[in-house]
Design an enzyme around this catalytic site. Structure first.
Site, PDB file in Angstrom:
ATOM      1  N   HIS A 208       0.801  -1.229   0.000  1.00 32.66           N
ATOM      2  CA  HIS A 208       0.000   0.000   0.000  1.00 32.66           C
ATOM      3  C   HIS A 208       0.831   1.275   0.000  1.00 32.66           C
ATOM      4  O   HIS A 208       0.278   2.364  -0.086  1.00 32.66           O
ATOM      5  CB  HIS A 208      -0.963   0.027   1.196  1.00 32.66           C
ATOM      6  CG  HIS A 208      -0.283   0.351   2.491  1.00 32.66           C
ATOM      7  ND1 HIS A 208       0.492  -0.537   3.166  1.00 32.66           N
ATOM      8  CD2 HIS A 208      -0.239   1.502   3.202  1.00 32.66           C
ATOM      9  CE1 HIS A 208       0.970   0.027   4.256  1.00 32.66           C
ATOM     10  NE2 HIS A 208       0.552   1.271   4.303  1.00 32.66           N
TER      11      HIS A 208
HETATM   12  C1  UD1 Z   1      -2.352   5.627   5.792  1.00 32.05           C
HETATM   13  C2  UD1 Z   1      -1.041   6.129   6.401  1.00 32.05           C
HETATM   14  C3  UD1 Z   1       0.025   5.056   6.299  1.00 32.05           C
HETATM   15  C4  UD1 Z   1      -0.461   3.740   6.897  1.00 32.05           C
HETATM   16  C5  UD1 Z   1      -1.764   3.366   6.216  1.00 32.05           C
HETATM   17  C6  UD1 Z   1      -2.350   2.087   6.735  1.00 32.05           C
HETATM   18  C7  UD1 Z   1      -0.609   8.537   6.148  1.00 32.05           C
HETATM   19  C8  UD1 Z   1       0.224   9.536   5.454  1.00 32.05           C
HETATM   20  N1  UD1 Z   1      -0.538   7.296   5.675  1.00 32.05           N
HETATM   21  O1  UD1 Z   1      -2.138   5.411   4.406  1.00 32.05           O
HETATM   22  O2  UD1 Z   1       1.180   5.473   7.005  1.00 32.05           O
HETATM   23  O3  UD1 Z   1       0.511   2.760   6.704  1.00 32.05           O
HETATM   24  O4  UD1 Z   1      -2.719   4.415   6.442  1.00 32.05           O
HETATM   25  O5  UD1 Z   1      -3.499   1.755   6.027  1.00 32.05           O
HETATM   26  O6  UD1 Z   1      -1.284   8.879   7.087  1.00 32.05           O
HETATM   27  N2  UD1 Z   1      -9.754   4.622   1.946  1.00 32.05           N
HETATM   28  C9  UD1 Z   1     -10.944   3.938   1.984  1.00 32.05           C
HETATM   29  N3  UD1 Z   1     -11.423   3.559   3.209  1.00 32.05           N
HETATM   30  C10 UD1 Z   1     -10.787   3.843   4.349  1.00 32.05           C
HETATM   31  C11 UD1 Z   1      -9.564   4.532   4.296  1.00 32.05           C
HETATM   32  C12 UD1 Z   1      -9.058   4.914   3.095  1.00 32.05           C
HETATM   33  O7  UD1 Z   1     -11.555   3.679   0.991  1.00 32.05           O
HETATM   34  O8  UD1 Z   1     -11.284   3.486   5.414  1.00 32.05           O
HETATM   35  C13 UD1 Z   1      -9.188   5.039   0.636  1.00 32.05           C
HETATM   36  C14 UD1 Z   1      -9.496   6.475   0.351  1.00 32.05           C
HETATM   37  O9  UD1 Z   1      -9.824   6.562  -0.987  1.00 32.05           O
HETATM   38  C15 UD1 Z   1      -8.190   7.187   0.615  1.00 32.05           C
HETATM   39  C16 UD1 Z   1      -7.154   6.118   0.293  1.00 32.05           C
HETATM   40  O10 UD1 Z   1      -7.779   4.884   0.653  1.00 32.05           O
HETATM   41  O11 UD1 Z   1      -8.049   8.316  -0.197  1.00 32.05           O
HETATM   42  C17 UD1 Z   1      -5.881   6.269   1.086  1.00 32.05           C
HETATM   43  O12 UD1 Z   1      -6.167   6.484   2.466  1.00 32.05           O
HETATM   44  P1  UD1 Z   1      -5.243   7.454   3.355  1.00 32.05           P
HETATM   45  O13 UD1 Z   1      -5.730   7.502   4.743  1.00 32.05           O
HETATM   46  O14 UD1 Z   1      -5.061   8.751   2.636  1.00 32.05           O
HETATM   47  O15 UD1 Z   1      -3.817   6.768   3.313  1.00 32.05           O
HETATM   48  P2  UD1 Z   1      -3.343   5.258   3.391  1.00 32.05           P
HETATM   49  O16 UD1 Z   1      -2.770   4.905   2.081  1.00 32.05           O
HETATM   50  O17 UD1 Z   1      -4.384   4.357   3.963  1.00 32.05           O
END
Ligand code: UD1
Length: 361
Positions: A208
């Protein structure tokens, strides 16, 4: 001795696993009055809700519901929505865990309100500022009052940055507190049965990190590598939402590559505990496989958790798909030797943190 109001902020999946044992420990102590604030950075049932039930975390007292967005937006939304909550409740300390955007945002708000900040998992450094987490770690540590380190490298890094010794505490690893607390319960998960897997005869993969998944061509190469590996043994690949958004098509596969939604904590713990090898770019999984003594190949050029390589079963194999494949075959043919868990990764880190907070606050 008065009571201690401690607010704990969580936002993203790994935060829940780290905060669960802390909250349980705080609740056990009569002096502590803990409150849980969920920023809502992760919001889907599979990334958030299932972790609350599996890890027996009570519902949050406050949910800021910030959701996704760019880094600036996500960080700013947490700050804007958290400030009035902390200004009103004024806890004696704010506890933040890990290195996600919610961590740094919450620490900034509290520090500016003059609320003391405790950072759990302080001092980890990849020395790679292209990782958003590295920026979050540097900023959070610079403004925290109490820095709780998981491994000796964390202490060394903080001292080298000029943090006063008396602010730094080597306490062990709260993620391992959860692992040891829930390991028995995870054994009851039927995930292997559901996926028709045999113990020690499958691989688990997770991807990821933006550096591996944001470019669809890179991601396709890595997934093709997993498809090829699945001709040797079944490969289970729980797909993170970020990765899913960028996977353009289902990979061609002559083997058994099982794409699943992100898994709840107990299922995933069972899955990695009984795996033959794990391939990952996650930070926490490097630590969990170290304690479970399962060979781990980390698809990154660096790690902020060097103890997992020095004392654990972790190997950094870089991000090139061909090299990673070769390393996987090597690990299948000659698994690394098993070693005891790192110092203080004994399931009692939360206890040490609560003891310290009682003394310093
Ligand atoms: C975040 C953390 C990362 C951690 C990871 C674990 C930061 C900078 N990154 O990354 O360090 O390792 O979490 O998962 O804080 N989304 C969903 N459902 C959710 C959450 C996210 O659909 O419940 C999708 C959304 O479209 C979002 C994308 O995933 O834009 C990424 O989520 P985001 O929280 O921005 O970062 P992660 O890649 O999950």
């Amino acid at each position: 001795m008065g009571s201690l109001a401690i607010a704990c902020v969580v936002g993203a999946r790994p935060n829940f696993i780290k905060a669960a044992p802390l909250l349980a420990e705080f609740r056990r102590r009569p002096r502590f009055q803990p409150a849980l604030i969920h920023t809502g950075q992760h919001f889907s049932p599979e990334m958030s809700g299932s972790f609350f039930s599996d890890l027996e975390i009570p519902p949050p007292d406050v949910n800021l519901e910030v959701g996704g967005g760019s880094h600036a937006r996500q960080t700013a939304e947490v700050m804007l929505r958290l400030e009035p909550v902390l200004a009103k409740t004024r806890p004696d300390a704010l506890v933040v865990v890990g290195d996600v955007n919610s961590t740094v945002a919450a620490a900034l708000v509290a520090a500016k309100l003059g609320i003391r900040v405790a950072h759990v998992e302080a001092g980890l450094r990849s020395f790679d500022r292209t990782m958003p987490e590295e920026i979050n770690r540097l900023v959070t540590d610079a403004i925290s009052d109490y820095l709780f380190a998981t491994e000796a490298s964390g202490v060394r890094n903080l001292l080298a940055e000029g943090v006063p010794r008396e602010k730094v505490f080597l306490v062990g690893n709260v993620m391992i507190d959860s692992l040891l607390r829930f390991r028995e319960k995870a054994r009851a998960s039927d995930v292997l049965l559901r996926l028709c897997l045999e113990e020690r005869n499958y691989a688990v993969a997770t991807l990821h990190r933006p550096s591996n998944v944001d470019d669809p061509a890179r991601l396709a190469q890595l997934v093709a590598m997993l498809a090829e590996l699945s001709q040797r043994l079944p490969v289970v690949f729980p797909v993170h939402p970020r990765t899913r958004e960028r996977m353009e098509r289902t990979p061609e596969c002559n083997g058994r590559l099982l794409l699943t939604p992100p898994m709840p904590y107990l299922d995933f713990l069972r899955l990695i505990a009984d795996a033959r090898i794990v391939l990952t770019d996650s930070g926490g999984i490097q630590e969990e496989t170290t304690v479970l003594q399962v060979p781990c190949l980390t698809l990154r050029d660096n790690t902020e958790r060097p103890v997992t390589v020095e004392q654990g079963t972790n190997r950094l194999v870089g991000t090139d798909a061909k090299r990673a494949f070769e390393a996987a075959i090597e690990a299948l043919n000659a698994p690394p030797e098993r070693k005891p868990a790192p110092e203080l990764w004994d399931g009692r880190a939360s206890e040490r943190i609560a003891d310290t907070l009682e003394q310093v606050l």
